[in-house]
Design a protein around this motif. Sequence first.
Motif, PDB file in Angstrom:
ATOM      1  N   MET A  24      -1.509   4.683  11.683  1.00 14.25           N
ATOM      2  CA  MET A  24      -0.151   4.524  11.568  1.00 14.25           C
ATOM      3  C   MET A  24       0.281   4.640  10.032  1.00 14.25           C
ATOM      4  SD  MET A  24       0.416   0.410  12.587  1.00 14.25           S
ATOM      5  CE  MET A  24       2.232   0.900  12.919  1.00 14.25           C
ATOM      6  N   LEU A  25       1.543   4.770   9.724  1.00 11.27           N
ATOM      7  CA  LEU A  25       2.084   4.540   8.421  1.00 11.27           C
ATOM      8  C   LEU A  25       2.557   3.046   8.326  1.00 11.27           C
ATOM      9  CD1 LEU A  25       4.373   7.816   8.145  1.00 11.27           C
ATOM     10  CD2 LEU A  25       1.629   7.404   7.397  1.00 11.27           C
ATOM     11  N   VAL A  26       2.013   2.645   7.309  1.00  5.37           N
ATOM     12  CA  VAL A  26       2.388   1.302   6.751  1.00  5.37           C
ATOM     13  C   VAL A  26       3.096   1.099   5.404  1.00  5.37           C
ATOM     14  CG1 VAL A  26       0.344   0.382   8.343  1.00  5.37           C
ATOM     15  CG2 VAL A  26       0.036   0.611   5.849  1.00  5.37           C
ATOM     16  N   ARG A  27       3.489  -0.061   5.150  1.00  3.28           N
ATOM     17  CA  ARG A  27       4.042  -0.258   3.670  1.00  3.28           C
ATOM     18  C   ARG A  27       3.099  -0.669   2.614  1.00  3.28           C
ATOM     19  NH1 ARG A  27       8.959   0.783   2.296  1.00  3.28           N
ATOM     20  NH2 ARG A  27       9.771   0.643   4.427  1.00  3.28           N
ATOM     21  N   ASP A  28       3.073  -0.112   1.528  1.00  3.46           N
ATOM     22  CA  ASP A  28       2.035  -0.707   0.628  1.00  3.46           C
ATOM     23  C   ASP A  28       2.887  -1.706  -0.190  1.00  3.46           C
ATOM     24  OD1 ASP A  28       0.923  -1.046  -1.980  1.00  3.46           O
ATOM     25  OD2 ASP A  28      -0.119   0.723  -1.662  1.00  3.46           O
ATOM     26  N   GLU A  29       2.547  -3.136   0.057  1.00  2.00           N
ATOM     27  CA  GLU A  29       3.158  -4.030  -0.712  1.00  2.00           C
ATOM     28  C   GLU A  29       3.166  -4.019  -2.210  1.00  2.00           C
ATOM     29  OE1 GLU A  29       1.438  -7.715   0.311  1.00  2.00           O
ATOM     30  OE2 GLU A  29       1.637  -7.593   2.589  1.00  2.00           O
ATOM     31  N   ALA A  30       2.341  -3.309  -2.827  1.00  2.00           N
ATOM     32  CA  ALA A  30       2.385  -3.169  -4.215  1.00  2.00           C
ATOM     33  C   ALA A  30       3.472  -2.005  -4.718  1.00  2.00           C
ATOM     34  CB  ALA A  30       1.237  -2.556  -4.844  1.00  2.00           C
ATOM     35  N   GLY A  46       5.537  -0.483  -2.372  1.00  2.00           N
ATOM     36  CA  GLY A  46       6.930  -0.325  -1.392  1.00  2.00           C
ATOM     37  C   GLY A  46       6.824   1.093  -0.737  1.00  2.00           C
ATOM     38  N   ASP A  47       5.957   2.011  -0.861  1.00  2.00           N
ATOM     39  CA  ASP A  47       5.883   3.456  -0.102  1.00  2.00           C
ATOM     40  C   ASP A  47       5.281   2.996   1.043  1.00  2.00           C
ATOM     41  OD1 ASP A  47       6.855   4.517  -2.462  1.00  2.00           O
ATOM     42  OD2 ASP A  47       5.001   4.881  -3.422  1.00  2.00           O
ATOM     43  N   MET A  48       5.659   4.068   2.015  1.00  2.00           N
ATOM     44  CA  MET A  48       4.842   4.153   3.292  1.00  2.00           C
ATOM     45  C   MET A  48       3.706   5.170   3.033  1.00  2.00           C
ATOM     46  SD  MET A  48       6.751   2.182   5.311  1.00  2.00           S
ATOM     47  CE  MET A  48       6.039   2.626   7.005  1.00  2.00           C
ATOM     48  N   VAL A  49       2.398   4.594   3.454  1.00  2.00           N
ATOM     49  CA  VAL A  49       1.165   5.047   3.318  1.00  2.00           C
ATOM     50  C   VAL A  49       0.160   5.231   4.485  1.00  2.00           C
ATOM     51  CG1 VAL A  49       1.247   4.571   0.729  1.00  2.00           C
ATOM     52  CG2 VAL A  49       0.233   3.165   2.579  1.00  2.00           C
ATOM     53  N   THR A  65      -3.338  -2.873   8.048  1.00  2.00           N
ATOM     54  CA  THR A  65      -4.105  -2.553   6.774  1.00  2.00           C
ATOM     55  C   THR A  65      -3.613  -1.221   6.219  1.00  2.00           C
ATOM     56  OG1 THR A  65      -6.116  -2.769   5.415  1.00  2.00           O
ATOM     57  CG2 THR A  65      -6.137  -2.177   7.711  1.00  2.00           C
ATOM     58  N   THR A  66      -3.585  -1.016   4.950  1.00  2.00           N
ATOM     59  CA  THR A  66      -3.567   0.352   4.507  1.00  2.00           C
ATOM     60  C   THR A  66      -4.797   0.723   4.512  1.00  2.00           C
ATOM     61  OG1 THR A  66      -4.020  -0.346   2.077  1.00  2.00           O
ATOM     62  CG2 THR A  66      -1.501  -0.482   2.824  1.00  2.00           C
ATOM     63  N   ALA A  67      -4.869   2.136   4.453  1.00  2.00           N
ATOM     64  CA  ALA A  67      -6.320   2.798   4.357  1.00  2.00           C
ATOM     65  C   ALA A  67      -7.232   2.573   3.289  1.00  2.00           C
ATOM     66  CB  ALA A  67      -6.006   4.372   4.562  1.00  2.00           C
TER      67      ALA A  67
END
Length: 575
Positions: A495-501, A503-506, A536-538
């Motif tokens: 899925m796409l998740v938000r990168d906390e650092a 703010g982008d969807m990754v 988790t982000t990839a």
Amino acid sequence: MTVNTVPAENAAPAPRPARGRAGAGGRPRGEGQWALGHREPLNPNERSKKDDNPLNVRARIENIYAHRGFDSIDPADLRGRFRWFGLYTQRKPGIDGGRTAILEPEELDDKYFMLRIRSDGGQLSLAQLRTIASIATRFARDTADITDRQNIQLHWIRVEDVPQIWRELEAVGLSTTEACGDTPRVVLGSPIAGVAESEVLDPTEAIKEITEKYVGDPTLSNLPRKFKTSISWLADTPYEANDVSFVGVIHPEHGPGFDLWVGGGLSTNPMLAVRLGVWVPLHEVVDVWHGVIQIFRDYGYRRLRSRARLKFLVADWGAAKFREVLETEYLKRPLIDGPSPELPEKPIDHIGVHKQWDGKYFVGAAPIAGRSSGTQLAKVADLAERHGSDRVRLTPYQKIIVLDIAEADTEAVVLGLREAGLEARPSTWRRSTMACTGIEFCKLAIVETKARAAELVEYLEAKVAELDADISIHLNGCPNACARTQVADIGLKGMLVRDEATGDMVEGFQVHLGGGLGMAAGQNAGFGRKLRGLKTTAAALPAYVERVAGHYLAGRESGESFAHWVMRAPEEELR
């Protein structure tokens, strides 16, 4: 396999009197069940199959599309009926996961195809393996992935080349017929059927009879959706995740036979198969299988595509009613009550060197997440031939096995496989990681999986090399669970998740923990633990798995499996 043209009505059974809950206008509200006379309303897939039996598309491929090219293909054939011969359009390169559900099908389509080759029971001769390898190198840019359904999938296939590919495959007894579509898909079987020391009955002939008699049969080519089968004496296939499964069991009075399970399936509404409580002798397996698939054809839900799997009918009917309908309407005789199968002490693992009943050995080896190539398969064929084997097997866990090796040659085979990029003594991480096709080729995917799996395995082998327990990791590029994410120790749904650092969807994954199937004594099948917001982000995935594995190693009790630990672990240790 030659398929004759068949009528569009698909040899459907005569309608029966309608009954059910009243809908608008006082008419019974149907679920599209043929047996109850409910033919309308039809979803687009049902309309397409009603318009023309998909088996007829082969003639158009051979006589029209292969000559006129991709742009000549009727859209109803391209995104529907082509599947009945193992063909899916693959994803156009460069389209990110955020646009998967936004773009129209024609915007996602590349002008190349994935081609799925059936390998029922996972059984291949060296002639068949060499043919696949040759086709892969000449027509598929050297792609040849091993799937968790014991198939091999090629990519970059042009429609112009399909008739030649079919001729070469069929010359050695292979087929792509009904490798996809609303059909009886490939039949799973034990990859060590016929050679396993602990096997009592070898069901290979039953698998062959089913495929020879019913694959391409127009009476079964219009099912509500796909139909998955597993037939194995050993509990070494994911039998609880199939529409119908036969598992070896010994009846106290009647002797060896098979326990019957129905209604398993994962995807977005996962359900485990249920036992019908019957004992089926080997010579009746084909008839009972045919009865079950006919129930699905006649009573399966066709109104909504999302409810068109057998698992929904089994959930609504229950095991007792399903058995009653099977016995009274289809078999016309009662089945014998039977015991549940006895599971092995440990899950059966085909990796490594193992003795066969005849004194020879088989060697099982692991690619990373099923990623292989024509070049690699050709090397396996050469190695097997050099050491006296004429057959290999594919497993339901994306692995490959060479059979019939003399004991003195086993080490040479292990080393030869390693040179080919296949490891017979892999790390736990390589051994237990699976991945679906992912965004590289799949139009449904949101994230990359194969490359992520390779990166993850490499990282974990360096960071957590001394792992003395099995932790399975299954990566899926979307919610459809082709890699069986819900029944893995660590299941990862793309899925796409938000990168906390930033703010982008990754690209990232939703995490399921502690799932599993009943593959050994003491294992409880289930979908594990899903913590709210556990994603988790990839990019952060390798460190996340390292962290959770570390908590498990530090906090487990003696002999405790990862799945059992997950059920009692504090939530903070799972994040």
